[in-house]
Design a protein around this motif. Sequence first.
Motif, mmCIF file in Angstrom:
data_model
loop_
_atom_site.group_PDB
_atom_site.id
_atom_site.type_symbol
_atom_site.label_atom_id
_atom_site.label_comp_id
_atom_site.label_asym_id
_atom_site.label_seq_id
_atom_site.Cartn_x
_atom_site.Cartn_y
_atom_site.Cartn_z
ATOM 1 N N UNK A 24 -4.457 -2.511 -5.594
ATOM 2 C CA UNK A 24 -4.730 -3.998 -4.717
ATOM 3 C C UNK A 24 -5.048 -3.057 -3.348
ATOM 4 N N UNK A 35 -2.941 -0.712 -0.969
ATOM 5 C CA UNK A 35 -1.785 -1.515 -0.209
ATOM 6 C C UNK A 35 -0.248 -0.624 -1.667
ATOM 7 N N UNK A 36 -0.670 -1.320 -2.421
ATOM 8 C CA UNK A 36 0.182 -0.878 -4.178
ATOM 9 C C UNK A 36 -1.044 -0.959 -5.716
ATOM 10 N N UNK A 39 2.223 -1.697 -10.638
ATOM 11 C CA UNK A 39 3.530 -2.005 -11.028
ATOM 12 C C UNK A 39 4.393 -2.386 -9.592
ATOM 13 N N UNK A 40 3.871 -2.321 -8.265
ATOM 14 C CA UNK A 40 4.436 -3.268 -6.799
ATOM 15 C C UNK A 40 4.844 -2.162 -5.686
ATOM 16 N N UNK A 41 5.104 -2.850 -4.270
ATOM 17 C CA UNK A 41 5.599 -2.546 -3.945
ATOM 18 C C UNK A 41 6.766 -1.420 -4.390
ATOM 19 N N UNK A 42 8.163 -2.997 -4.136
ATOM 20 C CA UNK A 42 9.241 -1.851 -4.916
ATOM 21 C C UNK A 42 9.264 -0.439 -5.491
ATOM 22 N N UNK A 43 8.979 -0.633 -6.914
ATOM 23 C CA UNK A 43 9.006 -0.264 -7.909
ATOM 24 C C UNK A 43 8.469 1.462 -7.140
ATOM 25 N N UNK A 227 -0.029 2.562 0.879
ATOM 26 C CA UNK A 227 0.630 1.889 1.878
ATOM 27 C C UNK A 227 1.790 1.342 1.940
ATOM 28 N N UNK A 228 2.055 0.991 1.083
ATOM 29 C CA UNK A 228 2.751 -0.415 1.548
ATOM 30 C C UNK A 228 4.497 -0.143 1.184
ATOM 31 N N UNK A 231 5.557 2.847 4.100
ATOM 32 C CA UNK A 231 5.583 2.195 5.097
ATOM 33 C C UNK A 231 7.325 1.704 4.951
ATOM 34 N N UNK A 297 10.227 -9.771 10.824
ATOM 35 C CA UNK A 297 8.545 -8.860 11.114
ATOM 36 C C UNK A 297 8.568 -8.579 12.781
ATOM 37 N N UNK A 316 10.585 -5.368 7.823
ATOM 38 C CA UNK A 316 11.053 -5.481 6.246
ATOM 39 C C UNK A 316 11.545 -5.974 5.589
ATOM 40 N N UNK A 317 11.865 -5.963 4.107
ATOM 41 C CA UNK A 317 12.961 -6.350 3.531
ATOM 42 C C UNK A 317 13.437 -4.704 2.505
#
Lengths: 364, 131
Positions: A24, A35-36, A39-43, A227-228, A231, A297, A316-317
């Motif tokens: 993305x 940014x990701x 699989x996504x930022x957490x993974x 980059x997500x 961070x 935030x 963030x979380x």
Amino acid sequence: MSNPSAETLRRTSLYDAHVAAGAKLVPFAGWEMPVQYAEGIKAEHINVRSAAGLFDVSHMGQIETTGPQATEFLQSIFTNDVTRIPVGGAQYALICRDDGGVIDDLFTYRMGESRYLTVTNASNHQTDFEWFAQNAGNHDVDVIDRANEYAMLALQGPAARDVLAQVIDGMEPERMKIEQTTVAGRVALVAGTGYTGEDGVEIMLAPEDAPHVWDALIAAGAKPAGLGARDTLRLEVCFPLYGNDLSLDVDPISAGLGWACALETEFIGAAALREIKADGPARKLAPFVFTGPGIPRQGNLVLKDGAEAGEVTSGTMSPSLQVGAGMAYVDAALAEPGTAIDVDVRGKPRSAEVRGKPLYKPAQ
Amino acid sequence: MAEEHYPEDLKYHPEHDWARVEGDAATLGITWFAQDALGEIVFFEPPAVGTQLIKDSAYAEVESVKAVSEVIAPLSGEVIEANGALGDAPETINDDPYGEGWMVKIKLADPGEADGLLDVTAYRQHLEEGV
């Protein structure tokens, strides 16, 4: 399809690799950056903490400083003691205005006795270069903008060195060292540095060589990270981010970066910082975690007994801690670990506790 | 994450919310498009039972790692049940946006309001128009 703002965004030489990996892409400091991925930022975050992640950080800039007085010149603008960098070594420093306001924070590699390579934040590169050039003045140095000559990859995580070992020809650099070597058959500078708190390396190489090296590192077991995740990873280990935790409005002492300020070297801003240090900063950058629900935030106010007592600069979380976490400039009296504070998240006060650095300690 | 889909038995709000109307009650949630745009959802706090929702107004927030988004009420009514399971597992909204990822059930203030929402064909057209 044709978004006018998108036309002016720059793409790194790895753009096609990002698209192929399901990235993305978002605008970031004038660049179109991942940014990701799928699989996504957490993974991606967990993969960097447990295995090896590969980041494209080609948006970052480089400035070369060379010449007989390179060391003296950099000593005059960097907060840290440049004379302590061995040839082949690295150092973190800030550059400040005369009033101590932070212009940028940066890593510098000593490539030779009188040759340095400094990595700048993308959004500050032009300002930094002008600051270097303007202050070079009567020093016998050349300051050269090298941003277009390097792509940059960050290979980070406990398995990063095992991944690199499969494709590097020669020695891996130790931590805080840099080696000119060959990675997947391409000439590269490999440094034992990073922005995640994990072991790993950063690789600077010709932009046209970056896709081949990227593919080789992925084939050797690294997974793309955006980059997500960069961070959330840096925030868990309390590395400051320029534009969030650092700006012209804050000084390194308040930011907890006094360890990178050798005041006796009399760099630009040293006098102001000496005064701030003597008086004690009014506010200090403090890490915190939420003790209940919510996500802090940037821009949220910190409250103590209902009264404003600071401001969140990063939040963030936390994927590793699984709670809301962040950093805030708080009244100095509240910066002590264990202090209970509240954070006003869009009108809801959320319970938080000030912690020490880092919020998360990588296992190694 | 779930594959892109939009059930035919739902009513849709242009702000990417859905309503499953059953008599004088409705279950509400966000669409596949909304959860995909947000990315991995890491926080959702439903409104308390008894809260009055007003059509077209925000009634909750949903947060991903990077972003905060308001959840818009597609219909007006009083919250009679909230999906508390989302507190511990907000990612359910990504995994099953029309099933286990439901957000609240409301008693409709005006069942006739639902006639003003989009059906699946109109909502898909709305998405194609790139809103």
